[in-house]
Motif scaffolding. Structure first.
Motif, mmCIF file in Angstrom:
data_model
loop_
_atom_site.group_PDB
_atom_site.id
_atom_site.type_symbol
_atom_site.label_atom_id
_atom_site.label_comp_id
_atom_site.label_asym_id
_atom_site.label_seq_id
_atom_site.Cartn_x
_atom_site.Cartn_y
_atom_site.Cartn_z
ATOM 1 N N THR A 192 0.941 -1.239 0.224
ATOM 2 C CA THR A 192 -0.124 -0.267 -0.278
ATOM 3 C C THR A 192 0.880 1.297 -0.469
ATOM 4 O OG1 THR A 192 -1.668 -1.320 1.193
ATOM 5 C CG2 THR A 192 -1.998 1.200 1.194
ATOM 6 N N PHE A 193 1.897 1.000 1.077
ATOM 7 C CA PHE A 193 2.469 2.454 0.746
ATOM 8 C C PHE A 193 3.811 2.859 -0.562
ATOM 9 C CE2 PHE A 193 1.618 2.463 5.218
ATOM 10 C CZ PHE A 193 1.929 3.533 5.915
ATOM 11 N N GLY A 194 3.890 1.772 -0.888
ATOM 12 C CA GLY A 194 4.633 1.674 -1.917
ATOM 13 C C GLY A 194 3.769 1.887 -3.268
ATOM 14 N N GLY A 195 2.318 1.553 -3.301
ATOM 15 C CA GLY A 195 0.841 2.331 -4.592
ATOM 16 C C GLY A 195 1.064 3.758 -4.387
ATOM 17 N N TYR A 196 1.038 4.471 -2.533
ATOM 18 C CA TYR A 196 0.789 5.863 -2.802
ATOM 19 C C TYR A 196 2.462 6.095 -3.809
ATOM 20 C CZ TYR A 196 -2.886 5.961 -0.024
ATOM 21 O OH TYR A 196 -4.719 5.222 0.654
ATOM 22 N N SER A 197 2.980 5.161 -2.935
ATOM 23 C CA SER A 197 4.332 6.546 -3.607
ATOM 24 C C SER A 197 5.370 6.217 -5.003
ATOM 25 C CB SER A 197 5.851 5.806 -2.589
ATOM 26 O OG SER A 197 7.404 6.041 -3.655
ATOM 27 N N ALA A 198 4.565 5.777 -5.576
ATOM 28 C CA ALA A 198 4.637 5.456 -7.098
ATOM 29 C C ALA A 198 3.437 6.452 -7.646
ATOM 30 C CB ALA A 198 4.069 4.348 -7.541
ATOM 31 N N TYR A 199 2.260 6.746 -6.817
ATOM 32 C CA TYR A 199 1.586 7.673 -7.672
ATOM 33 C C TYR A 199 1.747 8.739 -7.390
ATOM 34 C CZ TYR A 199 -3.228 10.283 -7.392
ATOM 35 O OH TYR A 199 -4.278 11.494 -7.153
ATOM 36 N N HIS A 200 2.618 9.192 -6.259
ATOM 37 C CA HIS A 200 2.893 10.467 -5.922
ATOM 38 C C HIS A 200 3.951 10.899 -6.153
ATOM 39 C CE1 HIS A 200 0.399 11.743 -2.580
ATOM 40 N NE2 HIS A 200 0.208 10.578 -2.260
ATOM 41 N N TYR A 201 5.193 10.269 -6.866
ATOM 42 C CA TYR A 201 6.311 10.507 -7.702
ATOM 43 C C TYR A 201 6.025 10.828 -9.502
ATOM 44 C CZ TYR A 201 10.418 9.497 -10.973
ATOM 45 O OH TYR A 201 10.916 8.930 -12.073
ATOM 46 N N LEU A 202 4.338 9.870 -9.763
ATOM 47 C CA LEU A 202 3.568 10.442 -10.880
ATOM 48 C C LEU A 202 3.640 11.399 -10.579
ATOM 49 C CD1 LEU A 202 2.550 7.408 -12.121
ATOM 50 C CD2 LEU A 202 4.554 7.688 -13.381
ATOM 51 N N ASN A 203 2.720 12.597 -9.972
ATOM 52 C CA ASN A 203 2.121 13.582 -9.856
ATOM 53 C C ASN A 203 2.968 14.454 -8.963
ATOM 54 O OD1 ASN A 203 -1.141 12.763 -10.021
ATOM 55 N ND2 ASN A 203 0.201 11.268 -8.834
ATOM 56 N N ILE A 219 5.988 13.680 -0.893
ATOM 57 C CA ILE A 219 5.201 12.302 -0.045
ATOM 58 C C ILE A 219 6.280 11.198 -0.761
ATOM 59 C CG2 ILE A 219 3.227 11.242 -0.297
ATOM 60 C CD1 ILE A 219 1.625 13.804 -0.354
ATOM 61 N N CYS A 220 6.131 11.240 -2.250
ATOM 62 C CA CYS A 220 7.484 9.581 -2.658
ATOM 63 C C CYS A 220 8.157 9.029 -1.785
ATOM 64 C CB CYS A 220 7.331 10.298 -4.305
ATOM 65 S SG CYS A 220 8.072 9.172 -4.838
ATOM 66 N N ALA A 221 9.197 10.244 -1.480
ATOM 67 C CA ALA A 221 10.047 9.692 -0.629
ATOM 68 C C ALA A 221 9.290 9.309 1.196
ATOM 69 C CB ALA A 221 11.109 10.728 -0.016
ATOM 70 N N SER A 222 8.620 10.051 1.789
ATOM 71 C CA SER A 222 8.344 9.876 3.319
ATOM 72 C C SER A 222 7.483 7.961 2.530
ATOM 73 C CB SER A 222 7.446 10.655 3.757
ATOM 74 O OG SER A 222 6.137 10.861 2.686
ATOM 75 N N THR A 223 6.342 7.901 2.176
ATOM 76 C CA THR A 223 5.994 6.788 1.770
ATOM 77 C C THR A 223 6.365 5.903 1.362
ATOM 78 O OG1 THR A 223 5.163 7.897 -0.882
ATOM 79 C CG2 THR A 223 3.537 7.807 1.705
ATOM 80 N N GLY A 224 7.616 5.742 0.523
ATOM 81 C CA GLY A 224 8.904 5.018 -0.205
ATOM 82 C C GLY A 224 9.563 4.588 0.488
ATOM 83 N N ILE A 233 6.324 6.090 8.555
ATOM 84 C CA ILE A 233 5.083 5.909 8.895
ATOM 85 C C ILE A 233 3.903 7.200 9.174
ATOM 86 C CG2 ILE A 233 2.885 5.271 9.049
ATOM 87 C CD1 ILE A 233 3.863 2.477 8.594
ATOM 88 N N ILE A 234 4.989 8.124 10.243
ATOM 89 C CA ILE A 234 4.223 9.519 10.310
ATOM 90 C C ILE A 234 4.861 9.888 9.942
ATOM 91 C CG2 ILE A 234 5.060 10.461 12.443
ATOM 92 C CD1 ILE A 234 4.911 8.380 14.901
ATOM 93 N N LEU A 235 5.985 10.315 9.751
ATOM 94 C CA LEU A 235 6.557 11.227 8.482
ATOM 95 C C LEU A 235 5.412 11.206 7.119
ATOM 96 C CD1 LEU A 235 10.828 10.960 8.995
ATOM 97 C CD2 LEU A 235 9.138 13.009 9.903
ATOM 98 N N ALA A 236 5.217 10.449 7.168
ATOM 99 C CA ALA A 236 4.860 10.087 5.668
ATOM 100 C C ALA A 236 2.903 10.169 5.813
ATOM 101 C CB ALA A 236 4.617 8.725 5.215
ATOM 102 N N VAL A 237 2.818 10.186 7.318
ATOM 103 C CA VAL A 237 1.272 11.217 7.398
ATOM 104 C C VAL A 237 1.588 12.840 7.481
ATOM 105 C CG1 VAL A 237 -0.176 11.204 8.881
ATOM 106 C CG2 VAL A 237 0.501 9.534 8.064
ATOM 107 N N PHE A 238 2.526 13.101 8.056
ATOM 108 C CA PHE A 238 2.819 14.404 8.273
ATOM 109 C C PHE A 238 3.011 15.776 7.111
ATOM 110 C CE2 PHE A 238 4.574 14.937 12.618
ATOM 111 C CZ PHE A 238 3.852 13.951 13.275
ATOM 112 N N SER A 239 4.013 14.581 5.730
ATOM 113 C CA SER A 239 3.953 15.115 4.693
ATOM 114 C C SER A 239 2.745 15.551 3.791
ATOM 115 C CB SER A 239 4.762 13.601 4.117
ATOM 116 O OG SER A 239 6.461 13.694 4.691
ATOM 117 N N ALA A 240 1.551 13.973 4.160
ATOM 118 C CA ALA A 240 0.834 14.459 3.537
ATOM 119 C C ALA A 240 -0.648 15.796 4.286
ATOM 120 C CB ALA A 240 0.057 12.904 3.623
ATOM 121 N N CYS A 241 -0.157 15.739 4.746
ATOM 122 C CA CYS A 241 -0.914 16.580 5.732
ATOM 123 C C CYS A 241 -0.328 18.030 5.776
ATOM 124 C CB CYS A 241 -1.439 16.648 7.428
ATOM 125 S SG CYS A 241 -1.734 15.131 8.165
#
Length: 470
Positions: free
Chosen positions: A22-33, A38-43, A73-81
């Protein structure tokens, strides 16, 4: 993942692999966008989770990786926020659930509160502070619900662990938990070069109490017996607390006490004597006086490398010798008992070999009826089993039959004897007088064998033997 995981319907690996994907998919999605933060933190979160899975597979579990997963994971959520606003705040809900799912409730509460407050503050980069304040209410409800759920789960875990480790009737430990403790205690006694004593106790004539007064009275006897053992164990005996798994009911009316850290063999004798005296007192239950006594077997270990099962078997064998020698006494495991066990094992192997090679044979001892005129008439015969096996050379049924009963091969001997007896009877049946009866001895253990009657009937049918002849 916390050291005490919660049981769920999915496995440890399934749970973490799905999270990593799931986190890998989010990373790829935000890399393309184009959002590299967010790509780095979720990756990073995806890599950390897969790292823990791999370390678990290799039996190299790491607290550092557990902490890395939480931080990433907390860093990924903070980035998303910060970059997504309200869409990032939504991630705080599964974050809270995940934290409480994996960590002890106090730690989870502190980390959740910090994450929610920090995430909402960072989200004000995109959303209005009022909106962030409104989101506080459902997030606070989620934290409260998760906290209560975690409390319930931990309470259930404690109850399950207690049920798995304690004897349901007496409240002391059961065989499983005792053996786990004993194996650790053996290693510790070897390292410290101290004596470890095992006391195996069995209530004398307990079966008669159960058969005469019923199981309810028997259960009360067991509880009283357990209480006397608990009261007798004292710090002065060099025995630690009962909570240290040193006292257990391991089967029926059989109890075990372990005393670790003894400096002298004589200390074991002091404990055994005190136990014998504590039990040898009358007990009154439902207006009935019972005289309780116990047979005790003691096994000592200091520097030997021995398993928990082996040490328990030694104490059990010593207790059995106490029973044979008149009950209500103490017997120590010694070389004589050890030699007796080896001899029994040798005979048991010989019985198995004789059965496999069909080295048992039958003798028929005639039974005569004395007639009124003084004459004798053949009335029947008794089947006697003998063996020409080299492994049982010099041994009669009086020696190997009790061992066959003890080691569980008596059923095979009984069926073998019955089958061969029916074969012989079918061969000579036409030559036998009317009302001839064939007597076949069987073990009393067959009375508990529910399939025995069916097996005998099947063999009688195969050989065309009327049941009235047996």
């Amino acid at each position: 993942m916390a050291s005490r995981e919660i049981l769920t319907g999915i496995t440890y690996y399934q749970y973490h692999v799905v999270a990593a994907i799931t986190f890998g998919g989010y990373s790829a999605y935000h890399y393309l966008n184009g959002n590299l933060y967010i790509c780095a933190s979720t990756g990073l979160a995806s890599i950390s989770i897969m790292g823990l899975v791999v370390s678990r597979i290799l039996n190299r579990d790491s607290e550092f990786l557990r902490s890395a997963i939480l931080v990433s994971i907390i860093l990924a959520v903070f980035s998303a926020c910060y970059f997504l606003g309200l869409r990032g705040v939504v991630w705080l809900f599964p974050l809270v659930a995940g934290i409480f799912f994996n960590y002890e409730k106090k730690v989870a509460l502190l980390v959740s509160l910090f994450s929610v407050l920090t995430g909402l503050i960072m989200a004000t980069n995109i959303i209005e502070p009022v909106m962030a304040l409104r989101m506080m209410f459902p997030l606070a409800f989620t934290i409260g619900f998760a906290y209560l759920y975690r409390m319930t789960i931990e309470r259930e875990q404690v109850a399950l662990e207690k049920e798995a480790s304690e004897d349901y009737l007496t409240g002391i430990f059961n065989r499983r938990s005792f053996q786990r403790w004993l194996q650790r205690a053996i290693g510790a006694s070897q390292y410290r070069e101290e004596y470890l004593a095992i006391f195996y106790l069995d209530i004398d004539d307990f079966k008669q109490i159960n058969d005469t007064y019923g199981h309810d009275i028997g259960d009360l006897i067991l509880q009283e017996f357990s209480c006397r053992l608990v009261d007798t164990i004292r710090q002065t005996d060099a025995v630690a607390s009962v909570g240290g798994h040193q006292l257990a009911r391991i089967a029926g009316d059989e109890f075990v006490i372990a005393a670790a850290g003894l400096s002298l063999e004589q200390h074991a004798d002091t404990i055994a004597t005190r136990l014998l005296a504590a039990i040898d007192k009358p007990v009154f239950i439902s207006g009935i006086e019972f005289k309780l006594t116990t047979s005790i077997g003691v096994a000592l270990n200091k520097s030997r490398k021995v398993s928990a099962d082996a040490l328990l078997r030694e104490a059990d064998a010593a207790m059995y010798r106490s029973k044979q020698n008149g009950k209500n006494r103490i017997t120590y495991f010694d070389q004589d008992i050890a030699q007796q066990i080896k001899e029994k094992q040798r005979i048991a192997r010989g019985i198995e070999e004789a059965l496999r090679k069909q080295e048992f044979f039958l003798n028929l001892m005639p039974i005569y009826k004395l007639l009124d005129d003084g004459q004798q008439r053949l009335a029947g015969a008794e089947v006697l089993v003998r063996s020409n096996s080299e492994a049982l050379s010099g041994l009669g049924p009086d020696k190997y039959i009790p061992i066959a009963e003890e080691y569980g091969s008596i059923k095979d001997i009984d069926l073998y004897v019955i089958n061969r007896a029916f074969e012989r009877l079918s061969e000579i049946r036409d030559k036998l007088p009317t009302n001839f009866i064939l007597a076949i001895n069987i073990s009393a253990k067959e009375l508990q064998n529910e399939s025995f009657a069916e097996q005998v009937a099947r063999l009688a049918g195969e050989h065309d033997i009327p049941c009235s002849m047996v």
